[in-house]
Design a protein around this motif. Sequence first.
Motif, PDB file in Angstrom:
ATOM      1  N   GLN A  87       0.803  -1.213   0.000  1.00 19.57           N
ATOM      2  CA  GLN A  87       0.000   0.000   0.000  1.00 19.57           C
ATOM      3  C   GLN A  87       0.839   1.266   0.000  1.00 19.57           C
ATOM      4  O   GLN A  87       0.291   2.367   0.094  1.00 19.57           O
ATOM      5  CB  GLN A  87      -0.937   0.007   1.202  1.00 19.57           C
ATOM      6  CG  GLN A  87      -0.262   0.276   2.541  1.00 19.57           C
ATOM      7  CD  GLN A  87      -1.218   0.229   3.706  1.00 19.57           C
ATOM      8  OE1 GLN A  87      -1.679  -0.840   4.088  1.00 19.57           O
ATOM      9  NE2 GLN A  87      -1.533   1.385   4.266  1.00 19.57           N
ATOM     10  N   TYR A  88       2.152   1.115  -0.151  1.00 24.89           N
ATOM     11  CA  TYR A  88       3.047   2.270  -0.107  1.00 24.89           C
ATOM     12  C   TYR A  88       3.757   2.458  -1.444  1.00 24.89           C
ATOM     13  O   TYR A  88       3.911   1.524  -2.229  1.00 24.89           O
ATOM     14  CB  TYR A  88       4.084   2.106   1.012  1.00 24.89           C
ATOM     15  CG  TYR A  88       3.473   1.998   2.380  1.00 24.89           C
ATOM     16  CD1 TYR A  88       3.040   3.126   3.067  1.00 24.89           C
ATOM     17  CD2 TYR A  88       3.301   0.753   2.989  1.00 24.89           C
ATOM     18  CE1 TYR A  88       2.462   3.025   4.323  1.00 24.89           C
ATOM     19  CE2 TYR A  88       2.725   0.643   4.243  1.00 24.89           C
ATOM     20  CZ  TYR A  88       2.304   1.786   4.908  1.00 24.89           C
ATOM     21  OH  TYR A  88       1.724   1.679   6.143  1.00 24.89           O
ATOM     22  N   ALA A  89       4.204   3.683  -1.674  1.00 31.99           N
ATOM     23  CA  ALA A  89       5.028   3.986  -2.840  1.00 31.99           C
ATOM     24  C   ALA A  89       6.193   4.863  -2.398  1.00 31.99           C
ATOM     25  O   ALA A  89       6.037   5.747  -1.547  1.00 31.99           O
ATOM     26  CB  ALA A  89       4.212   4.698  -3.912  1.00 31.99           C
ATOM     27  N   PHE A  90       7.359   4.592  -2.987  1.00 35.19           N
ATOM     28  CA  PHE A  90       8.560   5.377  -2.726  1.00 35.19           C
ATOM     29  C   PHE A  90       8.873   6.169  -3.993  1.00 35.19           C
ATOM     30  O   PHE A  90       9.033   5.579  -5.071  1.00 35.19           O
ATOM     31  CB  PHE A  90       9.735   4.475  -2.360  1.00 35.19           C
ATOM     32  CG  PHE A  90       9.501   3.627  -1.136  1.00 35.19           C
ATOM     33  CD1 PHE A  90       9.952   4.034   0.104  1.00 35.19           C
ATOM     34  CD2 PHE A  90       8.824   2.417  -1.231  1.00 35.19           C
ATOM     35  CE1 PHE A  90       9.744   3.253   1.240  1.00 35.19           C
ATOM     36  CE2 PHE A  90       8.609   1.624  -0.115  1.00 35.19           C
ATOM     37  CZ  PHE A  90       9.066   2.052   1.124  1.00 35.19           C
ATOM     38  N   ALA A  91       8.941   7.483  -3.870  1.00 31.35           N
ATOM     39  CA  ALA A  91       9.174   8.333  -5.037  1.00 31.35           C
ATOM     40  C   ALA A  91      10.407   9.203  -4.828  1.00 31.35           C
ATOM     41  O   ALA A  91      10.552   9.861  -3.795  1.00 31.35           O
ATOM     42  CB  ALA A  91       7.952   9.214  -5.298  1.00 31.35           C
ATOM     43  N   HIS A  92      11.281   9.200  -5.833  1.00 27.02           N
ATOM     44  CA  HIS A  92      12.462  10.052  -5.804  1.00 27.02           C
ATOM     45  C   HIS A  92      12.127  11.389  -6.451  1.00 27.02           C
ATOM     46  O   HIS A  92      11.498  11.442  -7.520  1.00 27.02           O
ATOM     47  CB  HIS A  92      13.606   9.380  -6.570  1.00 27.02           C
ATOM     48  CG  HIS A  92      14.722  10.320  -6.915  1.00 27.02           C
ATOM     49  ND1 HIS A  92      14.762  11.026  -8.107  1.00 27.02           N
ATOM     50  CD2 HIS A  92      15.830  10.698  -6.228  1.00 27.02           C
ATOM     51  CE1 HIS A  92      15.848  11.774  -8.143  1.00 27.02           C
ATOM     52  NE2 HIS A  92      16.518  11.589  -7.018  1.00 27.02           N
ATOM     53  N   ILE A  93      12.514  12.479  -5.809  1.00 28.02           N
ATOM     54  CA  ILE A  93      12.350  13.819  -6.363  1.00 28.02           C
ATOM     55  C   ILE A  93      13.733  14.449  -6.470  1.00 28.02           C
ATOM     56  O   ILE A  93      14.432  14.612  -5.465  1.00 28.02           O
ATOM     57  CB  ILE A  93      11.448  14.717  -5.489  1.00 28.02           C
ATOM     58  CG1 ILE A  93      10.136  14.004  -5.164  1.00 28.02           C
ATOM     59  CG2 ILE A  93      11.201  16.058  -6.179  1.00 28.02           C
ATOM     60  CD1 ILE A  93       9.250  13.731  -6.343  1.00 28.02           C
ATOM     61  N   GLY A  94      14.161  14.777  -7.709  1.00 31.23           N
ATOM     62  CA  GLY A  94      15.500  15.320  -7.932  1.00 31.23           C
ATOM     63  C   GLY A  94      15.486  16.807  -8.249  1.00 31.23           C
ATOM     64  O   GLY A  94      14.499  17.334  -8.775  1.00 31.23           O
ATOM     65  N   ARG A  95      16.566  17.442  -7.917  1.00 32.56           N
ATOM     66  CA  ARG A  95      16.748  18.866  -8.209  1.00 32.56           C
ATOM     67  C   ARG A  95      18.004  19.007  -9.054  1.00 32.56           C
ATOM     68  O   ARG A  95      19.093  18.608  -8.639  1.00 32.56           O
ATOM     69  CB  ARG A  95      16.895  19.661  -6.912  1.00 32.56           C
ATOM     70  CG  ARG A  95      16.746  21.166  -7.078  1.00 32.56           C
ATOM     71  CD  ARG A  95      15.328  21.532  -7.461  1.00 32.56           C
ATOM     72  NE  ARG A  95      15.055  22.958  -7.252  1.00 32.56           N
ATOM     73  CZ  ARG A  95      14.061  23.592  -7.833  1.00 32.56           C
ATOM     74  NH1 ARG A  95      13.259  22.930  -8.658  1.00 32.56           N
ATOM     75  NH2 ARG A  95      13.845  24.864  -7.599  1.00 32.56           N
ATOM     76  N   SER A  96      17.873  19.544 -10.248  1.00 28.46           N
ATOM     77  CA  SER A  96      19.010  19.648 -11.148  1.00 28.46           C
ATOM     78  C   SER A  96      20.054  20.611 -10.612  1.00 28.46           C
ATOM     79  O   SER A  96      19.732  21.675 -10.073  1.00 28.46           O
ATOM     80  CB  SER A  96      18.545  20.115 -12.530  1.00 28.46           C
ATOM     81  OG  SER A  96      19.653  20.373 -13.355  1.00 28.46           O
ATOM     82  N   ALA A  97      21.312  20.254 -10.807  1.00 28.27           N
ATOM     83  CA  ALA A  97      22.410  21.136 -10.391  1.00 28.27           C
ATOM     84  C   ALA A  97      22.444  22.401 -11.238  1.00 28.27           C
ATOM     85  O   ALA A  97      23.064  23.395 -10.848  1.00 28.27           O
ATOM     86  CB  ALA A  97      23.741  20.394 -10.501  1.00 28.27           C
ATOM     87  N   PHE A  98      21.771  22.379 -12.410  1.00 27.34           N
ATOM     88  CA  PHE A  98      21.772  23.532 -13.298  1.00 27.34           C
ATOM     89  C   PHE A  98      20.611  24.484 -13.020  1.00 27.34           C
ATOM     90  O   PHE A  98      20.481  25.516 -13.660  1.00 27.34           O
ATOM     91  CB  PHE A  98      21.712  23.069 -14.758  1.00 27.34           C
ATOM     92  CG  PHE A  98      22.862  22.187 -15.147  1.00 27.34           C
ATOM     93  CD1 PHE A  98      24.119  22.740 -15.415  1.00 27.34           C
ATOM     94  CD2 PHE A  98      22.706  20.818 -15.231  1.00 27.34           C
ATOM     95  CE1 PHE A  98      25.178  21.921 -15.770  1.00 27.34           C
ATOM     96  CE2 PHE A  98      23.759  20.008 -15.582  1.00 27.34           C
ATOM     97  CZ  PHE A  98      25.007  20.552 -15.848  1.00 27.34           C
ATOM     98  N   ASN A  99      19.743  24.102 -12.076  1.00 28.07           N
ATOM     99  CA  ASN A  99      18.615  24.980 -11.762  1.00 28.07           C
ATOM    100  C   ASN A  99      19.121  26.194 -10.993  1.00 28.07           C
ATOM    101  O   ASN A  99      19.858  26.061 -10.006  1.00 28.07           O
ATOM    102  CB  ASN A  99      17.577  24.219 -10.929  1.00 28.07           C
ATOM    103  CG  ASN A  99      16.250  24.958 -10.849  1.00 28.07           C
ATOM    104  OD1 ASN A  99      16.189  26.114 -10.438  1.00 28.07           O
ATOM    105  ND2 ASN A  99      15.186  24.273 -11.233  1.00 28.07           N
TER     106      ASN A  99
END
Length: 540
Positions: A87-99
């Motif tokens: 019943q769970y989900a693991f989600a990766h959220i990335g932040r670009s080094a170029f932002n």
Amino acid sequence: MWAPRLNSTIKSKFKMKKQLRLLAFCLFSFGLFGHAQTTKIVFATGGAFLATGNQVTVHLYDTQSGSIDTLDQVLGDFTNGIIRDGQYAFAHIGRSAFNPDPVGEETIYKYDLISHTRVDSIVGIPGAFKFAVWEDYFIVGKGFGGSGSQLEIYDKNDLSAGPIFEDSAIAQPVGGLIVVGGKLYVGFTENGQGNIARYDLSASPVFDGIFPLNAAAAGLGDMLSDGQYIYGFAEYYDPVTFDLISAGVVKFDLTSHDFQTQPTSLANTPLGIKAGVLYGNFGSDGNDLDTETLLPVGTVTLPPYAAGKLDTAQNVFYLLETDFASFGQLSAVDFSGDVLFTLDTDISGTAIDLVTNHCPEFTQTDLFLFMYFGDQLTEPLSPYVTDVDGDALSFSITMPPMYLISEIDSSNNLLLTDIGNSSGFDDLEITVTDIWGCSDVVAVSIELGIIGTTTSNFWEEKEVSVFPNPTPGTLSVQLPEFKNEAAQIEVFNINQQRVLHFDQHIHEKLNLEVQNIPPGHYQILIRGEKHAAFGRFVKI
């Protein structure tokens, strides 16, 4: 369609003394229509890539109702992966080094897909790239930009506590990983050559060696497995110009550790394996390869996609399409190439997983119960329900009967107490529901009626086996407690009508001819001087 009848497990004992006997027949009727399946899709979209204040949104889409819910929206530019675990989900959220926006960092969030809430996280894990779940482990492989150990393992029930295992045996960025049979296999590239590292997870994680492959396996990334082989998707790019140098598929034997490679024009975004076919994006080579030869078989045509997943039960591909600029779409495509639905989304959709849930179903076609006035019956409900997903199930009763007190206890037993004092009819419904809210209902019709009296002193009545069952005409009942005992034998149909009645001396066994009664369900009651018994049979 009707399922085979199961034998009741009720072991009811009744004691009477010169009292009116009420016989309650309970007939459970179950309609089987095959296991219904509901599919939910958890996926992420990204918005305006590299924009200041850009956010990644995690969605949950119900393909049956068409509803879409937002699980979360956080600062970020991309999502390297979503893994569903129960019943769970693991989600990766990335932040670009170029932002240009300095706010936001790479994070892994854990979501409860039932309550639609964020329940845990790993904050600040640069380079997190590939992910897997096995038992209580949440496994992270780091790609380019990673710091510290390239492989980290967390307790999936307590992500914020930090890694419980870190390993430096892999010095290069992780391209892909998969768990098969309690072993973790990690793909990486070193000196222009693909490699697979193995870890034993059966106890505490332990490094278990490296299997060198060759240059054709360079860029080894995402992996699939059929339990006998690992199929790795390899794409190798020039580290300076980012031009594609080579692409192909690697087949690694889990027993002999032998491998073979087959070049393709592309090899990314695997979708799944079914019936000897490997589905993925192989560029001009198509979307499917034979798992034996690794050559194209040309059975399915799919649109270009950035991420996807194959539902092997329904033969449906769920795809995220995007140009990372102005277009985003979620679609479902079957094996014939027909588009089942499309849903416009935000752009940059690159992570997806499925919740394929099979609804629980009652599988018992009929169940006879009978009880006397003032007595109680306990009937376990779980044996009459199947749920292929193994979800936790709950039961409830509606339409409480007039002549019975009914409830379901904490062990999912149906408890019935006969409080009626005359003939009549009772009706109730039992509903079984899984954790996703998918349910099945059975209607229970209970008939109470007076069928006779007894003047016996205290005696105990027990259920006995009747065989053959079903029978075309001759029955045999083993009665080891009856020792040359005078007895009264009665046979009743489901309408409580007595169809046979005779007296006989019984010594350990009763043979009965029923070839002259109509086909149907019957109960036999045997009352002796010191003992009593009952049984059930079907006349065919």
